[in-house]
Design an enzyme around this catalytic site. Structure first.
Site, PDB file in Angstrom:
ATOM      1  N   GLU B 137       0.806  -1.223   0.000  1.00  0.00           N
ATOM      2  CA  GLU B 137       0.000   0.000   0.000  1.00  0.00           C
ATOM      3  C   GLU B 137       0.835   1.266   0.000  1.00  0.00           C
ATOM      4  OE1 GLU B 137      -0.784  -2.551   1.779  1.00  0.00           O
ATOM      5  OE2 GLU B 137      -2.797  -3.082   1.126  1.00  0.00           O
ATOM      6  N   HIS B 206     -10.869  -4.791   9.827  1.00  0.00           N
ATOM      7  CA  HIS B 206     -11.514  -4.356   8.595  1.00  0.00           C
ATOM      8  C   HIS B 206     -12.701  -3.457   8.873  1.00  0.00           C
ATOM      9  CE1 HIS B 206      -9.100  -7.698   7.302  1.00  0.00           C
ATOM     10  NE2 HIS B 206      -9.402  -7.498   6.053  1.00  0.00           N
TER      11      HIS B 206
END
Lengths: 480, 401
Positions: B137, B206
């Site tokens: 990322e 998440h």
């Protein structure tokens, strides 16, 4: 051999699948598919059509299972004779099997060879691969290297005198700075770490412009917002230096991606030190560049030290060049104190990057002859003799000077002339830059966004009011 | 198209002259009353110098539903779609319009994105322009920033907003700063987007609300979409903006269906949306909590209250103009958010309102937020970490006493 394997595997697959009682559709499809043509053995089998990959997956699973668990697999699953598999058709290419349980050593037997053109005494090695460079280019290379060397000395002294707040020299790395810049075009994007002002110098950044940035006055292109040595110039395609280590490496890959998308005939280059290769960004960027096949040159200045950390505490691999292999990036190791070697390597790398659309890794072995920055005293962690040795024998400027003098393109007179001229220019530049006023407070709130939002204009108004009210508490030489 | 402008010319004048929303004339409908929306969605310039960050030269619009008295010129029925399709439509229109727009993220290419926002785009524009990235990322966000500095307009997708925590260095130190530290030489027109928020049993890692972590970074803008209509409009506005914009989507809102106009429209990044005008209390919310609030509003209306619901949409900077007007009317504020109690958007908003509109408040601001716990996996526990409609109803009743 391959066809033998395929024949065997084909019958094996069908047998295994039938015994596993897979759905009739799939079995019959696979049967048809396999009987009509051999299994796809392309390098990129995993990219292939979805249906074929089902066949592929099944073949992989069944072969692999049989080899590993042959002792535990039930009899009716095994064919009458075990297939003689030499090669595994795995995603990414064929892999040969071996019955030997050996681990590849982490260390290489012999270190990657280092490319050089000039020997220690500045004489060209007879069998070296080298582009011919003419007098004009050679002299330009040398004068820029000398200018960089003098610039570093003067600005360092200026910091010591308290005239500028901070500085970092590139002493020992002049060849890397200038020769690599010379091999590039002006429209190649440069993503520097912070020890590459020579690239700007080569491209035409003036000594005065350097001085403006160091003093952070209103003529600084960065508008006085960054520390000294954080140069940037959109005009010269040199992206502003950020203090963060290795963050510029993925930026360079992104720029290369944009060049690839727009099909430009240029590349991007990024510089970083040996320490920077430990950051996660380096690895992600290298990997990514290889996968995307973009024209980027990764230039590692392996100068032996990351502040006080020597390379053997930074990594245990054979330097940085071997890491190219790990990521699928072509790589080379060059003598970082040999201007001609660097010039050749970067020229070739640039050609390769653009024509083949591939990243290239160059590791230049050199030495950080100066301190990390003006906030550092490197004699505290390394012997003075070591520093002196590199400054004398391996000095890249001296080596290159020996070469151009041997060609008759440079003289002592030219040297002293250039030297004093640069010193004078620098002294003048510092004097001028010192006197120019700083950017106004109003500029502090610009460029955060393209248009200042309401909360920032309110903050600016408040600050202005406060400053006007307490004039004596704020610096008088900063305009509002 | 020209006729539409002329027709609404009068309406535009009315909008700019009024300082508060005339509730009778302009009713921005909530999701429930979509069918009531007329077809004449027009382009109304959000004019007025007291609009935050107004750019008169840019055609940013705030499409307003008009009543039957204005004749619908060029009436098209609009089309129904889900929120993720609206995002895709906005994305596709911008990619069509500007060849420099590209998308990068994990599984956005042939897979079509983990929430199908980029479905079909790789087939149409090629897999270089809709780029599948390795799982790095920080590196691919950095890549997007580098590409933006050298001329492209990338949209960086985080598969889940929580993964962008790994990209924090690039977002904060480079994305937010480089335009400033380079003296304005290099601009970074990226859009960073992805689903965040508490979903249905996605687990603690998440279910993060990253807006609270990113809100301090100078140099970035943050917006949160909540309906297909504003999702498409905000996506387009974010892509056209020269600032780095973080667009927060919510995992549970992707399948919302709504009828949106056929005509092209772009929303203003710094504007809040009036969901339900009212008189008694101002409820400020965004993203998924908007729906919890509207559900509570139903109950409240039955009990005789008249809440004004504003979807703040712009998380950085806040649309203090719209919010201020509402507070001047109702004098009571309730903030309902999904962020954590500590250091969330609600906390900043509370501070901003207290600083600017303290004189207009009859009572201290009440802020309903999620608990300061990692989101548990168990469904019932997860439900009670976020604000539920009964809590909102109770809070309003308490406030209005």
């Amino acid at each position: 051999m391959a066809s033998f394997c395929l024949t065997k595997s084909r019958s094996f697959i069908i047998q295994t699948l039938k015994s596993n009682k897979t759905s009739t559709n799939r079995t019959s499809y696979i049967h048809n598919n396999v009987s009509s043509s051999p299994l796809p053995v392309s390098e990129h089998a995993y990219y292939s059509h979805k249906n074929v990959s089902i066949v592929f997956n099944h073949s992989f699973k069944s072969i692999y299972v049989s080899r590993r668990l042959h002792s535990t697999t039930s009899v009716d699953e095994l064919p009458a004779e075990a297939p003689l598999q030499q090669v595994l058709d795995f995603p990414g290419g064929k892999v040969k099997f071996t019955p030997k349980l050996t681990f590849a050593s982490g260390a290489t037997k012999e270190r990657v060879h280092c490319y050089r053109v000039l020997d220690d005494n500045g004489q060209m090695l007879t069998d070296s691969d080298s582009l011919g460079i003419n007098k004009e280019l050679a002299v330009k290379l040398y004068t820029n290297m000398l200018t960089l060397e003098v610039m570093d000395t003067i600005f360092y002294e200026a910091q010591r005198q308290g005239r500028i707040s901070f500085y970092a020299t590139t002493t020992g790395e002049e060849a890397i700075n200038i020769a690599s810049a010379a091999a590039l075009n002006n429209n190649d994007f440069v993503f520097p770490q912070y020890r590459e002002p020579g690239v700007l110098l080569w491209r035409g950044f003036s000594l005065q412009e350097f001085a403006h940035q160091l003093f952070g006055n209103k003529y600084d292109y960065g508008k006085g917002r960054q520390m000294p040595i954080h140069y940037g110039s959109k005009k010269l395609n040199y992206i502003t230096v950020a203090s963060t280590v290795a963050t510029q490496i993925p930026h360079a890959v992104g720029a290369a991606y944009s060049l690839k998308m727009e099909k430009q005939d240029s590349c991007s280059i990024t510089y970083f030190g040996d320490g920077g290769t430990s950051e996660g960004d380096f690895h992600g960027a290298m990997n990514f560049a290889a996968v995307m096949e973009v024209p980027v040159i990764f230039f590692c200045r392996n100068n032996g030290w990351a502040i006080s950390t020597p390379v053997d505490q930074q990594f245990r691999s054979d330097g940085v060049a071997v890491k190219g292999k790990a990521y699928g990036v072509p790589s080379i190791r060059v003598d970082g104190n040999d201007a001609l070697a660097i010039y050749n390597a970067v020229s070739e790398a640039r050609k390769m990057a653009i024509t083949e659309q591939t990243p290239v890794l160059i590791e230049a072995l050199t030495y950080r002859a100066g301190h990390h920055t003006t906030s550092d005293d490197s004699t505290r962690y390394r012997p003075v003799e070591e520093i002196q040795r590199w400054r004398d024998d391996q000095n890249p400027v001296k080596r290159f000077r020996k070469w151009i003098e041997s060609k008759g393109w440079w003289t002592d007179e030219a040297e002293s002339q250039h030297y004093s001229s640069i010193r004078k220019q620098l002294a003048q530049a510092i004097q001028v830059a010192e006197r120019i006023e700083k950017p106004p407070v109003a500029d502090m709130f610009n460029d955060v966004y393209d248009v200042p939002p309401k909360n920032l204009t309110a903050q600016e108004a408040l600050l202005r009011k406060t400053v006007k009210k307490h004039v004596q508490d704020f610096p008088s030489d900063v305009p509002l | 198209m020209a006729s539409i402008f002329q027709v609404i010319g009068a309406a535009t004048a009315a909008v700019s002259s009024s300082t508060s929303f005339d509730t009778k004339k302009f009713q921005l409908c909530s999701r429930r009353s979509v069918s009531e929306r007329k077809s004449s969605f027009v382009v109304v310039k959000a004019s007025g110098s007291n609009r935050i960050g107004s750019r008169a030269d840019q055609l940013v619009t705030n499409a307003v539903a008009t009543k039957a008295d204005t004749p619908p010129a060029a009436s098209k029925p609009g089309h129904e779609l889900l929120l993720f399709e609206a995002l895709r439509e906005g994305l596709e229109e911008e990619m069509e319009r500007d060849a420099r727009v590209c998308v990068m993220g994990e599984d956005v290419g042939h897979y079509g994105g983990s929430y199908k926002v980029t479905k079909g785009l790789a087939d149409k524009y090629g897999d270089l322009r809709v780029l599948d990235t390795p799982i790095a990322e920080n590196s691919f966000t950095g890549m997007g920033i580098g590409a933006a500095m050298t001329g492209l307009r990338p949209i960086i997708e985080g598969m889940n907003m929580g993964f962008l925590l790994l990209a924090f260095n690039q977002i904060s130190n480079n994305c937010g700063m480089l335009h400033y530290t380079s003296g304005g030489q290099f601009k970074i027109p990226v859009v960073i987007r992805g689903p965040g928020g508490v979903g249905r049993q996605l687990g603690a890692e998440h279910s993060q609300r990253l807006e609270s972590y990113f809100q301090s970074i100078p140099g970035i803008q943050m917006v949160a979409c909540s309906t297909p209509y504003n999702a498409k409009g905000l996506m387009k506005a974010a892509i056209r903006s020269d600032n780095p914009v973080i667009l927060f989507e919510h995992v549970l809102l992707y399948n919302l269906k709504e009828r949106i106009p056929d005509e092209e429209y772009v929303l203003n990044l710094e504007e809040a949306e009036m969901v339900r005008p009212g008189e008694h209390v101002t409820i400020l919310t965004y993203s998924r909590m908007r729906y919890h609030v509207m559900q509570a509003a139903k109950t409240l209306v039955n009990k005789g209250y008249d809440p004004e619901v504003i979807d703040i949409r712009s998380l950085k900077p806040f649309d203090l103009y719209t919010i201020g007007n509402s507070i001047k009317k109702t004098h009571l504020v309730l903030i309902v958010e999904e962020c954590m109690r500590t250091g969330g958007i609600g906390a900043s908003l509370t501070a901003a309102i207290n600083e600017n509109f303290n004189d207009y408040l009859d009572a201290p601001i009440v802020c309903l937020s999620s608990q300061d716990v990692p989101t548990p996996y168990a469904g019932t526990l997860e439900e009670w970490t976020v604000v539920q409609p009964p809590q909102i109803v109770a809070a309003v009743e308490q406030l209005c006493r």
